[in-house]
Design a protein around this motif. Structure first.
Motif, PDB file in Angstrom:
ATOM      1  N   ALA A  65       0.837  -1.202   0.000  1.00  0.00           N
ATOM      2  CA  ALA A  65       0.000   0.000   0.000  1.00  0.00           C
ATOM      3  C   ALA A  65       0.873   1.253   0.000  1.00  0.00           C
ATOM      4  N   ALA A  66       1.963   1.226   0.781  1.00  0.00           N
ATOM      5  CA  ALA A  66       2.902   2.359   0.810  1.00  0.00           C
ATOM      6  C   ALA A  66       3.595   2.502  -0.536  1.00  0.00           C
ATOM      7  N   ILE A 105       9.940   2.751   2.044  1.00  0.00           N
ATOM      8  CA  ILE A 105       9.463   2.566   0.665  1.00  0.00           C
ATOM      9  C   ILE A 105       8.686   3.797   0.211  1.00  0.00           C
ATOM     10  N   ALA A 106       7.807   4.299   1.070  1.00  0.00           N
ATOM     11  CA  ALA A 106       7.016   5.487   0.719  1.00  0.00           C
ATOM     12  C   ALA A 106       7.923   6.698   0.494  1.00  0.00           C
ATOM     13  N   ARG A 107       8.934   6.863   1.340  1.00  0.00           N
ATOM     14  CA  ARG A 107       9.872   7.990   1.172  1.00  0.00           C
ATOM     15  C   ARG A 107      10.649   7.866  -0.139  1.00  0.00           C
ATOM     16  N   ALA A 108      11.099   6.650  -0.466  1.00  0.00           N
ATOM     17  CA  ALA A 108      11.850   6.443  -1.715  1.00  0.00           C
ATOM     18  C   ALA A 108      10.980   6.775  -2.924  1.00  0.00           C
ATOM     19  N   ASP A 111      10.560  10.492  -3.284  1.00  0.00           N
ATOM     20  CA  ASP A 111      11.758  11.063  -3.923  1.00  0.00           C
ATOM     21  C   ASP A 111      11.719  10.854  -5.433  1.00  0.00           C
ATOM     22  N   LEU A 112      11.347   9.649  -5.860  1.00  0.00           N
ATOM     23  CA  LEU A 112      11.292   9.357  -7.296  1.00  0.00           C
ATOM     24  C   LEU A 112      10.293  10.248  -8.025  1.00  0.00           C
ATOM     25  N   VAL A 113       9.073  10.343  -7.491  1.00  0.00           N
ATOM     26  CA  VAL A 113       8.054  11.136  -8.190  1.00  0.00           C
ATOM     27  C   VAL A 113       8.376  12.623  -8.135  1.00  0.00           C
ATOM     28  N   SER A 114       9.176  13.023  -7.183  1.00  0.00           N
ATOM     29  CA  SER A 114       9.580  14.425  -7.090  1.00  0.00           C
ATOM     30  C   SER A 114      10.702  14.767  -8.071  1.00  0.00           C
ATOM     31  N   TYR A 148       1.978  10.403  -2.049  1.00  0.00           N
ATOM     32  CA  TYR A 148       3.109   9.811  -1.330  1.00  0.00           C
ATOM     33  C   TYR A 148       3.474  10.633  -0.095  1.00  0.00           C
ATOM     34  N   GLN A 149       3.365  11.944  -0.181  1.00  0.00           N
ATOM     35  CA  GLN A 149       3.646  12.780   0.991  1.00  0.00           C
ATOM     36  C   GLN A 149       2.654  12.477   2.105  1.00  0.00           C
ATOM     37  N   THR A 150       1.393  12.278   1.762  1.00  0.00           N
ATOM     38  CA  THR A 150       0.377  11.947   2.763  1.00  0.00           C
ATOM     39  C   THR A 150       0.667  10.594   3.404  1.00  0.00           C
ATOM     40  N   VAL A 151       1.093   9.624   2.589  1.00  0.00           N
ATOM     41  CA  VAL A 151       1.449   8.308   3.121  1.00  0.00           C
ATOM     42  C   VAL A 151       2.658   8.424   4.041  1.00  0.00           C
TER      43      VAL A 151
END
Length: 161
Positions: A65-66, A105-108, A111-114, A148-151
């Motif tokens: 989910a993350a 995983i969510a932080r990575a 970073d990718l989508v940013s 992703y930021q919300t997650v």
């Protein structure tokens, strides 16, 4: 009279498994991996184990989910008792691969989508062997960074360092 009671008892036994079946861990994992929010919600409401994993040392439903940046499924799993501090290796990877928490995983992915434009996201993911349709769709979404930021925010509140 004796047969009526027997018939009624048999009928109750027949109906109980239909309405009382607990979903298998595999069914919840499949719904979360596919980013199917409605099915995941239905399965959790029916009592699916929020800590379902692909294997004893694999990713949990919360990891997937993350990874998909699905805020609603992350919240459903956390509310159902999913452990945000469990570590696991992604399915198909050896146990010698580093184990990660869902927050990492969510932080990575944030970073990718940013850093990678949506127009190049699918190509970049495929080049790195990350061609899961749910992941590609999620990361190409123009609102991916916000999700992703919300997650990350939700998991940061409950994850131990």
């Amino acid at each position: 009279m004796r047969y009526r009671l027997f018939f009624l008892f048999a009928l109750i036994l027949l109906l109980f498994p239909i309405s009382g079946c607990k979903p298998t861990p595999a069914s919840l994992m499949a719904a979360v991996k596919a980013d199917n929010t409605e099915e995941a919600k239905r399965l959790i409401e029916k009592g699916a184990d929020a800590n379902s994993r692909t294997s004893p040392t694999g990713w949990s439903a919360l990891h997937y989910a993350a990874r998909n940046g699905n805020v609603e499924i992350v919240q459903l799993l956390l509310n159902a008792g999913a452990d945000p501090n469990c570590s696991g290796a992604m399915e198909g990877q050896s146990s010698s691969v580093i184990s990660l928490k869902p927050l990492v995983i969510a932080r990575a992915n944030l970073d990718l989508v940013s850093q990678i434009p949506a127009s190049r996201m699918e190509e970049t993911l495929r080049q790195n062997g990350l061609d899961d349709p749910a992941l590609v769709k999620s990361m190409k979404d123009p609102k991916a960074a916000d999700r992703y930021q919300t997650v990350v925010d939700a998991l940061s509140k409950v994850t131990k360092n």
